[in-house]
Design a protein around this motif. Structure first.
Motif, PDB file in Angstrom:
ATOM      1  N   THR A   1      -6.776   9.914  -0.201  1.00  0.00           N
ATOM      2  CA  THR A   1      -7.226   8.810   0.647  1.00  0.00           C
ATOM      3  C   THR A   1      -6.262   7.649   0.543  1.00  0.00           C
ATOM      4  N   VAL A   2      -5.895   7.108   1.696  1.00  0.00           N
ATOM      5  CA  VAL A   2      -5.129   5.858   1.748  1.00  0.00           C
ATOM      6  C   VAL A   2      -6.134   4.798   2.183  1.00  0.00           C
ATOM      7  N   SER A   3      -6.318   3.768   1.381  1.00  0.00           N
ATOM      8  CA  SER A   3      -7.339   2.788   1.748  1.00  0.00           C
ATOM      9  C   SER A   3      -7.085   1.456   1.074  1.00  0.00           C
ATOM     10  N   ASN A   4      -7.837   0.473   1.486  1.00  0.00           N
ATOM     11  CA  ASN A   4      -7.788  -0.831   0.807  1.00  0.00           C
ATOM     12  C   ASN A   4      -9.044  -1.034  -0.034  1.00  0.00           C
ATOM     13  N   ILE A   5      -9.620   0.083  -0.496  1.00  0.00           N
ATOM     14  CA  ILE A   5     -10.837   0.007  -1.308  1.00  0.00           C
ATOM     15  C   ILE A   5     -10.455   0.074  -2.792  1.00  0.00           C
ATOM     16  N   GLY A   6     -10.876  -0.898  -3.544  1.00  0.00           N
ATOM     17  CA  GLY A   6     -10.547  -0.946  -4.972  1.00  0.00           C
ATOM     18  C   GLY A   6     -11.467  -0.072  -5.810  1.00  0.00           C
ATOM     19  N   SER A   7     -11.226  -0.061  -7.127  1.00  0.00           N
ATOM     20  CA  SER A   7     -12.035   0.797  -8.003  1.00  0.00           C
ATOM     21  C   SER A   7     -13.487   0.300  -8.063  1.00  0.00           C
ATOM     22  N   ASP A   8     -13.716  -0.956  -7.647  1.00  0.00           N
ATOM     23  CA  ASP A   8     -15.086  -1.469  -7.593  1.00  0.00           C
ATOM     24  C   ASP A   8     -15.792  -1.082  -6.285  1.00  0.00           C
ATOM     25  N   GLY A   9     -15.095  -0.293  -5.423  1.00  0.00           N
ATOM     26  CA  GLY A   9     -15.710   0.165  -4.176  1.00  0.00           C
ATOM     27  C   GLY A   9     -15.644  -0.869  -3.058  1.00  0.00           C
ATOM     28  N   LYS A  10     -14.963  -1.974  -3.311  1.00  0.00           N
ATOM     29  CA  LYS A  10     -14.922  -3.047  -2.300  1.00  0.00           C
ATOM     30  C   LYS A  10     -13.531  -3.154  -1.677  1.00  0.00           C
ATOM     31  N   PRO A  11     -13.486  -3.569  -0.391  1.00  0.00           N
ATOM     32  CA  PRO A  11     -12.176  -3.763   0.235  1.00  0.00           C
ATOM     33  C   PRO A  11     -11.448  -4.977  -0.355  1.00  0.00           C
ATOM     34  N   SER A  12     -10.131  -4.929  -0.359  1.00  0.00           N
ATOM     35  CA  SER A  12      -9.367  -6.064  -0.869  1.00  0.00           C
ATOM     36  C   SER A  12      -7.977  -6.062  -0.248  1.00  0.00           C
ATOM     37  N   ALA A  13      -7.310  -7.206  -0.301  1.00  0.00           N
ATOM     38  CA  ALA A  13      -5.916  -7.309   0.139  1.00  0.00           C
ATOM     39  C   ALA A  13      -5.038  -6.737  -0.972  1.00  0.00           C
ATOM     40  N   PRO A  14      -3.980  -6.016  -0.613  1.00  0.00           N
ATOM     41  CA  PRO A  14      -3.173  -5.384  -1.663  1.00  0.00           C
ATOM     42  C   PRO A  14      -2.320  -6.420  -2.390  1.00  0.00           C
ATOM     43  N   THR A  15      -2.384  -6.411  -3.680  1.00  0.00           N
ATOM     44  CA  THR A  15      -1.501  -7.283  -4.441  1.00  0.00           C
ATOM     45  C   THR A  15      -0.556  -6.438  -5.290  1.00  0.00           C
ATOM     46  N   ARG A  16      -0.968  -5.213  -5.589  1.00  0.00           N
ATOM     47  CA  ARG A  16      -0.161  -4.353  -6.468  1.00  0.00           C
ATOM     48  C   ARG A  16       0.479  -3.219  -5.697  1.00  0.00           C
ATOM     49  N   GLU A  17      -0.320  -2.538  -4.855  1.00  0.00           N
ATOM     50  CA  GLU A  17       0.179  -1.372  -4.122  1.00  0.00           C
ATOM     51  C   GLU A  17       0.686  -1.823  -2.766  1.00  0.00           C
ATOM     52  N   ARG A  18       1.961  -2.164  -2.680  1.00  0.00           N
ATOM     53  CA  ARG A  18       2.466  -2.787  -1.468  1.00  0.00           C
ATOM     54  C   ARG A  18       3.524  -1.952  -0.751  1.00  0.00           C
ATOM     55  N   GLY A  19       3.858  -0.808  -1.330  1.00  0.00           N
ATOM     56  CA  GLY A  19       4.975  -0.012  -0.809  1.00  0.00           C
ATOM     57  C   GLY A  19       4.815   0.407   0.638  1.00  0.00           C
ATOM     58  N   ASN A  20       3.583   0.689   1.077  1.00  0.00           N
ATOM     59  CA  ASN A  20       3.365   1.169   2.447  1.00  0.00           C
ATOM     60  C   ASN A  20       3.653   0.098   3.500  1.00  0.00           C
ATOM     61  N   TYR A  21       3.773  -1.144   3.074  1.00  0.00           N
ATOM     62  CA  TYR A  21       4.022  -2.225   4.037  1.00  0.00           C
ATOM     63  C   TYR A  21       5.513  -2.451   4.285  1.00  0.00           C
ATOM     64  N   TYR A  22       6.329  -1.619   3.677  1.00  0.00           N
ATOM     65  CA  TYR A  22       7.785  -1.684   3.895  1.00  0.00           C
ATOM     66  C   TYR A  22       8.221  -0.378   4.568  1.00  0.00           C
ATOM     67  N   TRP A  23       9.200  -0.478   5.456  1.00  0.00           N
ATOM     68  CA  TRP A  23       9.707   0.725   6.129  1.00  0.00           C
ATOM     69  C   TRP A  23      10.149   1.753   5.101  1.00  0.00           C
ATOM     70  N   HIS A  24       9.741   2.991   5.287  1.00  0.00           N
ATOM     71  CA  HIS A  24      10.139   4.042   4.350  1.00  0.00           C
ATOM     72  C   HIS A  24       9.968   5.411   4.979  1.00  0.00           C
ATOM     73  N   SER A  25      10.590   6.393   4.355  1.00  0.00           N
ATOM     74  CA  SER A  25      10.337   7.795   4.656  1.00  0.00           C
ATOM     75  C   SER A  25       9.675   8.366   3.413  1.00  0.00           C
ATOM     76  N   ASP A  26       8.562   9.079   3.591  1.00  0.00           N
ATOM     77  CA  ASP A  26       7.757   9.441   2.420  1.00  0.00           C
ATOM     78  C   ASP A  26       8.544  10.271   1.397  1.00  0.00           C
ATOM     79  N   LYS A  27       8.431   9.811   0.157  1.00  0.00           N
ATOM     80  CA  LYS A  27       9.011  10.513  -1.002  1.00  0.00           C
ATOM     81  C   LYS A  27      10.513  10.754  -0.882  1.00  0.00           C
ATOM     82  N   SER A  28      11.216   9.835  -0.228  1.00  0.00           N
ATOM     83  CA  SER A  28      12.676  10.013  -0.149  1.00  0.00           C
ATOM     84  C   SER A  28      13.336   9.854  -1.521  1.00  0.00           C
ATOM     85  N   TYR A  29      12.558   9.380  -2.517  1.00  0.00           N
ATOM     86  CA  TYR A  29      13.084   9.275  -3.884  1.00  0.00           C
ATOM     87  C   TYR A  29      12.937  10.582  -4.656  1.00  0.00           C
ATOM     88  N   HIS A  30      12.454  11.631  -3.971  1.00  0.00           N
ATOM     89  CA  HIS A  30      12.436  12.976  -4.568  1.00  0.00           C
ATOM     90  C   HIS A  30      13.743  13.699  -4.229  1.00  0.00           C
TER      91      HIS A  30
END
Ligand code: OGA
Ligand code: MN
Length: 295
Positions: free
Chosen positions: A97-126
Motif C-alpha cells: 500500500t502507498v498511502s499517507n496513513i501513519g502507524s496510528d491509522g490517521k492521515p498525515s503530511a509526509p515529513t519522513r517518506e518524501r521520495g515519491n514527491y521527486y521525479w524518479h524511476s522505480d528502484k533505479s538504485y538496484h
C-alpha cells in the motif's frame, strides 16, 4: 515510440472507449474488466499496448489484492522486498500500500517518506531495476495528489545533437543513500547502505523492447561516474528539468478504481502532495515487476 493507437481486437475496448495521453504517448482505456481472467488474445493485445504506450490508465477497475497480483504476473516476475522495510517494519506483501496513513491509522503530511514527491524511476538504485509499476486507486483525496509522468524516450529524441553526443557513453551513479539526502527526508540506515550500495547505469539507455534511446535518471541518480560530483549532478538535474518540461508531462488525476501502470524503463514519475494531507486519506495498492540490467 508510437503515439498512434493501434486497432483494438474484438477482445479489447471499443475505439470510443480509449483516449490518447499525447504528452507521454500514453493511453486511457475504459470498457474492459480486468477482474476476469484474460484470454490469450487479450493478453497479447495488452502486451502490444504496453509496448506502444508506456503509461496505461484503466478506468473503473475493482481488483482484489489477489487479482492485482495475478494481473501483474502477466508482465513478468513480481519484485521482492523494498529496502525501506527496514525502516518502517511493515510486513511485506507483494501487493503493498502507498498511502499517507501513519502507524496510528490517521492521515498525515509526509515529513519522513518524501521520495515519491521527486521525479524518479522505480528502484533505479538496484543493479536490476524495475520494469513496470502498477497503482490501483482505492481512496482518493478530493484535491491534489496527482501522479505525474514524463516520457524519457520522447525527451531524449527532443535533445539537440550536441547533448546527445555529450551524454553518449556516460553512466550515472544511482544511490539509495544519496536519494534519501536529495529527498530531504529520512536518511538511509547503515544496514540499507550495506544492502544497496551505489550502482551505475547508462544515462542514455536503450529500451530493450523498442530499441529507442531513453534518458535514465531521476532522484535516485546522484552524479556521473568518473566526473567531479557537482558537475555530474548539474548535468543530471539539467537533463531531468529538460525531460519534465510541462509540455512533456501528463498529470494523472486519480479516481477511485483507476489502475495505472507504467514502464519504468522509459518514464519518470512523481506524486504531487494533496491538500489537507493531515485530514484526507490517499490509499493506492501497488505492485512492481522486475526488469533487466540496463544497457
Ligand atoms: C510509486 C510512486 C507515486 C504516487 O508508487 O512508485 O512513486 O503518486 N507513487 O503515489
Ligand atoms: Mn515511484
Amino acid at each position: 515510440m508510437s503515439a498512434t493507437i493501434e486497432p483494438i481486437p474484438r477482445t479489447g475496448p471499443r475505439p470510443d472507449e480509449t483516449r490518447s495521453l499525447p504528452e507521454i504517448g500514453g493511453i486511457e482505456i475504459s470498457g474492459v474488466d480486468l477482474s476476469e481472467n484474460l484470454s490469450r488474445e487479450r493478453k497479447d493485445w495488452l502486451m502490444r499496448t504496453f509496448r506502444a504506450h508506456p503509461v496505461i490508465v484503466f478506468r473503473d477497475q475493482h481488483l482484489s489484492k489477489e487479482r492485482q497480483y495475478e494481473f501483474t504476473l502477466t508482465f513478468g516476475e513480481i519484485e521482492g522486498l523494498h529496502v525501506n522495510r527496514l525502516v518502517d517494519a511493515v510486513k511485506y506483501t507483494p501487493v503493498h500500500t502507498v498511502s499517507n496513513i501513519g502507524s496510528d491509522g490517521k492521515p498525515s503530511a509526509p515529513t519522513r517518506e518524501r521520495g515519491n514527491y521527486y521525479w524518479h524511476s522505480d528502484k533505479s538504485y538496484h543493479d536490476v531495476p524495475s520494469l513496470l509499476t502498477m497503482l490501483h486507486g482505492v481512496e482518493i483525496p478530493s484535491r491534489g495528489g496527482e501522479t505525474q509522468f514524463a516520457n524519457t524516450a520522447m525527451a531524449y529524441a527532443a535533445l539537440d545533437e550536441a547533448t546527445k553526443q555529450r551524454i553518449s557513453g556516460l553512466r550515472a551513479v544511482h544511490s539509495w543513500e544519496r536519494s534519501r539526502i536529495q529527498a530531504r527526508g529520512l536518511l538511509a540506515t547503515e544496514e540499507q547502505k550495506r544492502e544497496r550500495p551505489p550502482v551505475d547505469h547508462p544515462i542514455a539507455r536503450t529500451h530493450p523492447d523498442t530499441g529507442a534511446k531513453v534518458l535514465y535518471l531521476g532522484n535516485h541518480a546522484s552524479h556521473v561516474l568518473g566526473w567531479p560530483e557537482e558537475e555530474g549532478r548539474a548535468l543530471l538535474r539539467w537533463l531531468e528539468a529538460f525531460a519534465t518540461q510541462p509540455a512533456f508531462v501528463y498529470s494523472h488525476r486519480w479516481r477511485p478504481g483507476d489502475l495505472v501502470l507504467w514502464d519504468n524503463r522509459c518514464t519518470i514519475h512523481r506524486a504531487l502532495p494533496h491538500e489537507d494531507m493531515d485530514k484526507e486519506r490517499r490509499v493506492l495498492h501497488r505492485t512492481v515487476v522486475k526488469g533487466t540490467v540496463p544497457y
